[in-house]
Design an enzyme around this catalytic site. Structure first.
Site, PDB file in Angstrom:
ATOM      1  N   GLY A   2       0.831  -1.208   0.000  1.00 28.62           N
ATOM      2  CA  GLY A   2       0.000   0.000   0.000  1.00 28.62           C
ATOM      3  C   GLY A   2       0.855   1.244   0.000  1.00 28.62           C
ATOM      4  O   GLY A   2       2.070   1.172  -0.208  1.00 28.62           O
ATOM      5  N   ASN A   3       0.237   2.382   0.208  1.00 29.75           N
ATOM      6  CA  ASN A   3       0.999   3.627   0.329  1.00 29.75           C
ATOM      7  C   ASN A   3       0.316   4.509   1.369  1.00 29.75           C
ATOM      8  O   ASN A   3      -0.725   4.146   1.930  1.00 29.75           O
ATOM      9  CB  ASN A   3       1.140   4.320  -1.037  1.00 29.75           C
ATOM     10  CG  ASN A   3      -0.205   4.655  -1.637  1.00 29.75           C
ATOM     11  OD1 ASN A   3      -0.945   5.472  -1.100  1.00 29.75           O
ATOM     12  ND2 ASN A   3      -0.544   4.014  -2.752  1.00 29.75           N
ATOM     13  N   ARG A   4       0.899   5.647   1.619  1.00 28.96           N
ATOM     14  CA  ARG A   4       0.461   6.439   2.775  1.00 28.96           C
ATOM     15  C   ARG A   4      -0.669   7.425   2.448  1.00 28.96           C
ATOM     16  O   ARG A   4      -1.018   8.253   3.287  1.00 28.96           O
ATOM     17  CB  ARG A   4       1.662   7.184   3.356  1.00 28.96           C
ATOM     18  CG  ARG A   4       2.655   6.196   3.961  1.00 28.96           C
ATOM     19  CD  ARG A   4       3.971   6.829   4.284  1.00 28.96           C
ATOM     20  NE  ARG A   4       3.858   7.891   5.273  1.00 28.96           N
ATOM     21  CZ  ARG A   4       4.836   8.708   5.597  1.00 28.96           C
ATOM     22  NH1 ARG A   4       5.993   8.613   4.981  1.00 28.96           N
ATOM     23  NH2 ARG A   4       4.647   9.628   6.503  1.00 28.96           N
ATOM     24  N   SER A   5      -1.228   7.351   1.265  1.00 33.48           N
ATOM     25  CA  SER A   5      -2.333   8.269   0.938  1.00 33.48           C
ATOM     26  C   SER A   5      -3.547   7.987   1.831  1.00 33.48           C
ATOM     27  O   SER A   5      -3.944   6.831   2.010  1.00 33.48           O
ATOM     28  CB  SER A   5      -2.730   8.096  -0.529  1.00 33.48           C
ATOM     29  OG  SER A   5      -3.910   8.789  -0.761  1.00 33.48           O
TER      30      SER A   5
END
Ligand code: CTP
Length: 414
Positions: A213-216
């Site tokens: 995933g990513n931090r958005s």
């Protein structure tokens, strides 16, 4: 906007058909609530066909959906046209004996009343007192037009023309937005416009419990959707998060880049503006393992995960649009400066590489932008890549407003 059009029982109900058509053509989602008497003048099929939506007229249908509360609560605007003397009297006294009068009691939205009746009824002290009560309470009661009435008589009492009711109603909404602090210049400038916003970070599954995933956080995307809705747009929100969405938005929940691609590409052509705020993963695991990946007890092993490229949705949107003018395409980019150039150099190169009409370049770094309430952004247009508008550090709501201000301008030129 989500509009409830209440119609009470007068011959002028036929004019409400024209009003309904105008509002629907502007892209508003209009739910018609005729009273039983109104249905004697214009039947349910006409309202359903013109609004493209089921017609609600009694509190005993779909009771599990609590229509007598839901319709009023979810409306951005309620218009009653024509409003008979009887309807006005009921509203003034807080009666709630049908779906329309219930809706008038449950809504927090601006309420516009367009009266229509014979001159004597309009001028009667009872009606005038009821109108004064409603105006005192903040309802927007129009004066009826003067002219020929149903019979051979003339005088004040005619229903105002549909275009005048529409203008009066939009002014009422604008006034209420102004009271809520929105800038007058931005109020309703997206009315009649369909916008699609993608939001959040995609999750690319590895096995049933893990993902890349990513931090958005989805905050910026949802702020854009919220502001677009406030400004009158019909919003489609393709999102990976369960953050609150604006009332009336068509929310499409997705998880992976491929799901987001399908959701966005299949809908884009029906929209005027597409804003890709989502942080779409550039890579995904080549294979999703069906059962949880286990470590081997007593060994120091670690799996090697092979990745493959995800499609670039924004680039595909540019390609799909081809020579067409719409939809206007807006990209977001998370950028840091490095030894090859500053944030703006990278943003400009990306704008040209991607070919979108507007690029919103976010300055990112440790603890900056992702998950935060504020960010600094630079707006760059493909038509004038050397001109830069910088916003912030500012609240994500402020960034959202600035992006729509530019998009609206581009839309009006197209
Ligand atoms: N985007 C997209 N599909 C992808 C990746 C990104 O549609 N697979 C969109 C994002 O929603 C955003 C824009 O492209 O609007 C810029 O994303 P970014 O990841 O910054 O751009 P990249 O082209 O992936 O460049 P970089 O190599 O800097 O990651």
């Amino acid at each position: 906007m989500r509009i409830v059009l209440g119609v009470s029982g007068g011959i002028a109900a036929y004019k409400a058909c024209l009003l309904l058509r105008r509002l629907s053509e502007q892209g508003h989602e209009v739910t018609v609530i005729p009273t039983e008497a109104a249905l004697r003048f214009v039947g349910e099929p006409t309202w359903a066909a013109l609004s493209g939506r089921p017609v609600q007229h009694d509190v005993w249908t779909s009771v599990h959906e609590v229509p007598h509360v839901r319709l009023g609560q979810s409306a951005d605007l309620v218009i009653v046209a024509p409003a008979t003397a009887d309807l006005i009297a009921k509203a003034a006294h807080g009666l709630a004996d049908d779906l329309l009068t219930n809706t008038l009691l449950t809504t927090q939205a601006p309420v516009v009343i367009a009266p229509a009746m014979h001159t004597e009824m309009w001028q009667h002290a009872a009606t005038q007192a009821n109108v004064a009560t409603l105006r005192d309470r903040g309802l927007h009661v129009m004066d009826p037009a003067s002219g020929r009435l149903t019979g051979s008589d003339t005088g004040p009492g005619r229903l105002a023309e549909p275009e005048d009711i529409e203008a009066f109603a939009l002014a009422a909404v604008q006034e209420s937005l102004g009271a809520g602090g929105a800038s007058a210049s931005s109020a309703l400038d997206l009315a009649g416009t369909r916008v699609l916003v993608s939001a959040g970070g995609t999750r690319e599954p590895l096995d049933p419990v893990r993902y890349l995933g990513n931090r958005s956080s989805g905050k910026q995307g949802h702020a854009l959707a919220e502001d677009a809705s406030r400004r009158g747009a019909q919003v489609t929100l393709v999102t990976t998060t369960d953050r609150p969405a604006p009332t009336g938005a068509d929310v499409v929940g997705v998880e992976t880049a491929l799901e987001m691609r399908d959701a966005v590409l299949s809908r884009a052509a029906d929209h005027d503006i597409v804003v890709m705020v989502a942080a779409v993963a550039d890579f995904r695991p080549k294979a999703r393992v069906d059962s949880k990946i286990k470590k081997t007890i007593g060994q120091d092993d670690a799996p090697t995960i092979e990745l493959v490229r995800n499609p670039d949705i924004l680039a595909e949107l540019v390609q799909q649009r081809g020579e067409a003018r719409f939809p206007i395409l807006v990209g977001f980019a998370a950028e840091t400066g490095d030894r090859d150039g500053g944030v703006l150099d990278h943003a400009r190169a990306k704008l040209i590489r991607k070919g979108c009409d507007l690029l919103v370049a976010n300055e990112v770094g440790d603890g900056v932008t992702f998950g935060q309430d504020t960010s600094t952004v630079h707006l760059l247009r493909l038509a004038h890549p050397d001109e830069v508008q910088t916003i912030g550090p500012a609240d994500k709501d402020v960034v959202a407003r600035a992006v729509w201000d530019v998009a609206v301008e581009m839309h009006s030129w197209s």
